[in-house]
Write a protein that holds these residues in place. Structure first.
Motif, short mmCIF file in Angstrom:
data_model
loop_
_atom_site.label_atom_id
_atom_site.label_comp_id
_atom_site.label_asym_id
_atom_site.label_seq_id
_atom_site.Cartn_x
_atom_site.Cartn_y
_atom_site.Cartn_z
N ARG A 103 2.22 11.96 -2.63
CA ARG A 103 1.80 12.21 -4.01
C ARG A 103 0.30 12.49 -4.05
N SER A 104 -0.14 13.10 -5.13
CA SER A 104 -1.55 13.46 -5.24
C SER A 104 -2.40 12.23 -5.54
N LEU A 105 -3.63 12.25 -5.05
CA LEU A 105 -4.61 11.20 -5.32
C LEU A 105 -5.69 11.78 -6.22
N LEU A 106 -5.96 11.10 -7.33
CA LEU A 106 -6.96 11.57 -8.28
C LEU A 106 -8.06 10.52 -8.37
N LEU A 264 -3.73 2.47 -2.20
CA LEU A 264 -3.59 3.91 -2.39
C LEU A 264 -2.65 4.54 -1.36
N ILE A 265 -2.74 4.07 -0.12
CA ILE A 265 -1.86 4.61 0.93
C ILE A 265 -0.40 4.33 0.60
N ARG A 266 -0.11 3.08 0.21
CA ARG A 266 1.28 2.74 -0.10
C ARG A 266 1.78 3.53 -1.31
N LEU A 267 0.98 3.61 -2.36
CA LEU A 267 1.42 4.28 -3.59
C LEU A 267 1.55 5.78 -3.42
N LEU A 272 9.68 5.89 -1.20
CA LEU A 272 10.12 5.39 -2.49
C LEU A 272 8.97 4.57 -3.09
N LEU A 273 8.71 4.77 -4.37
CA LEU A 273 7.59 4.06 -5.01
C LEU A 273 7.75 2.55 -4.88
N PRO A 274 6.73 1.85 -4.36
CA PRO A 274 6.83 0.40 -4.13
C PRO A 274 6.52 -0.41 -5.39
N LEU A 275 7.18 -0.09 -6.49
CA LEU A 275 6.98 -0.82 -7.75
C LEU A 275 8.20 -1.71 -8.00
N THR A 337 15.57 11.27 -4.07
CA THR A 337 14.40 10.37 -4.02
C THR A 337 13.46 10.63 -5.18
N ARG A 338 13.22 11.89 -5.47
CA ARG A 338 12.34 12.22 -6.59
C ARG A 338 12.92 11.70 -7.90
N MET A 339 14.23 11.82 -8.08
CA MET A 339 14.88 11.34 -9.29
C MET A 339 14.69 9.83 -9.44
N TYR A 340 14.87 9.10 -8.33
CA TYR A 340 14.67 7.66 -8.37
C TYR A 340 13.22 7.32 -8.69
N ASN A 341 12.29 8.03 -8.07
CA ASN A 341 10.87 7.76 -8.30
C ASN A 341 10.47 8.01 -9.75
N VAL A 342 11.05 9.05 -10.36
CA VAL A 342 10.75 9.33 -11.76
C VAL A 342 11.25 8.19 -12.65
N ARG A 343 12.44 7.69 -12.35
CA ARG A 343 12.97 6.57 -13.15
C ARG A 343 12.11 5.32 -12.98
#
Length: 440
Positions: A103-106, A264-267, A272-275, A337-343
């Motif tokens: 994912r992008s880092l801002l 930042l590395i993990r996120l 899969l998003l680690p939330l 995976t993208r669908m899961y991450n969006v949810r």
């Protein structure tokens, strides 16, 4: 001349720190105040830097630090800005050596922070319609080093488990041979109460969660039993901060940088998003525990909290269902995976009440926000059931915005707003955003 204010004693939360002195509300002796401010429009500048992601470039992990301060601003802005610049340098070097974040880092340097976080707030307001689709997490570096004794993480519940894991990978800045987690665990027996704290309203990260629905975190080291005395003053200098930390400023700042870097590395890089999207079930249960104390009083009036219990159960089941879906899916399936991450990344957004106006209640988050739609406001209102009709009733009623004591119609409306929002979050997590069929 005695210049003390007269009149009634101020409420306890307004009392100051001067010993043997009661603060009063006034009036007082005749005073003449001269104001020599000059009204002028001054442009401010937020500075952005971006590292584009490989697989999900339209999803951003945002990290920011305030750049301005009233005085020298060593603790207020300089430390955070220095860490931000070092993280930019480090990640740029990693990318040059082949690192590709998913994912992008801002990276953002905010201006106008000491005027009510104007820079970040204006940016949020301008991009509010996109943030819940784009921003994954916001990490704040403001006030990161105010001491070196205790560590606090002011954060969304979604990030608690991730922070706990990362603390085990960072060395303690003042305990040789220990990880930061070991230092924190030894000094704090109650992890959730002493280390993990809700985002305060004066945090620059607060608006990201309470206003925009983006999970956020602000972590800081503080002195045990002592507030850093020079914040927001002309004495907030490097020399004073270094002295308060007894020469340990570089070590503590390095620990903060490592913690932020690992985060930042993990996120940005995890498949899969680690939330921890199930964590909010525990948050709801904790709040319901406070409400349960008044279940008998409500039952006597023919009222019930059953709908909140039901919505909480639906949320727990939705979280478990999503976990099972993820566990049984193919990790190599990028579309899935993208669908899961969006949810997952929309979970925080769905805790913003969709049933109140952002203009009237900008902080719409039902746990962290401000307004009659929040769980805190409901609890304050329910407490009036046990308040006598004497003078204490007027004070308690004023605290929740009503001078008439407990009102059944208001309670029903608050309960409906809260339950619909919680049910909506459960439905969104399960992938069914339209299934809200509870009647009140």
């Amino acid at each position: 001349m005695d210049m003390k204010l007269e009149g009634p004693v101020a409420p306890q939360e307004w009392q100051g720190w001067l010993p043997d002195s009661f603060y009063r509300l006034g009036p007082g002796p005749g005073l003449h105040l001269g104001v020599n401010n000059h009204r002028a429009s001054t442009p401010i500048s937020n500075i952005f830097g971006c590292i584009e992601g490989r697989s999900e470039p339209d999803h951003y992990v945002v990290i920011g630090a305030q750049r301005d301060a009233w005085g020298p601003g060593a603790a207020k802005s300089a430390v955070g800005t220095a860490i931000l610049l070092e993280l930019v340098r480090t990640f740029s070097s990693m990318v040059s050596n082949g690192f590709q974040p998913r994912r992008s880092l801002l990276f953002i340097s905010w201006d106008g922070g000491d005027f009510g976080s104007v820079g970040s707030t204006e940016w949020l307001e301008g991009y509010l319609s996109l943030l819940h689709l784009k921003a994954v997490v916001y990490v704040s570096l403001d006030n990161a080093v105010l001491g070196d004794d205790k560590f606090h993480a002011k954060t969304s519940p979604l990030l608690v488990s991730l922070i706990e894991n990362i603390l085990k990978q960072v060395d303690s800045p003042n305990q040789s041979g220990q990880t930061l987690y070991e230092q924190v665990a030894v000094n704090n027996h109650n992890w959730d109460a002493e280390v993990i704290q809700p985002l305060p309203m004066d945090s620059s990260a607060y608006s990201f969660t309470a206003f925009a629905g983006v999970p956020a975190i602000e972590f800081s080291f503080v002195e045990d039993g002592q507030v850093y005395p020079f914040l927001h003053t002309k004495d907030d200098t490097y020399e004073n901060l270094h002295r308060v930390l007894r020469g340990r400023l570089p070590a503590v700042a390095q620990a903060v940088a490592q913690l932020a870097g690992q985060l930042l590395i993990r996120l940005s890089h995890d498949h899969l998003l680690p939330l921890d999207f199930g964590r909010y079930g525990d948050v709801v249960l904790r709040h319901i525990g406070n409400l349960n104390e008044f279940s008998g009083d409500l039952k006597a009036r023919g009222l019930t909290l059953q709908w909140v219990y039901s919505a909480r159960g639906d949320y727990i089941r939705a979280a478990e269902k999503l976990r099972k879906e993820i566990y049984s899916s193919e990790e190599s399936d990028e579309r899935l995976t993208r669908m899961y991450n969006v949810r997952i990344m929309r979970v925080e957004f769905y805790f913003l009440s969709q049933y109140v106006s952002p203009a009237d209640s900008p902080f719409r988050h039902i746990f962290l926000g401000r307004g009659d739609h929040t769980l805190g406001a409901l609890l304050d209102h329910v407490r009036l059931l046990r308040t006598s009709s004497s003078g204490a009733l007027g004070a308690a009623s004023s605290a929740v915005g009503s001078g008439l004591g407990f009102q059944e119609s208001r309670f029903r409306r608050q309960l409906a707003l809260l339950t619909w929002t919680l049910q909506g979050a459960a439905n969104a997590l399960s992938g069914d955003v339209w299934n809200i069929d509870n009647n009140f």
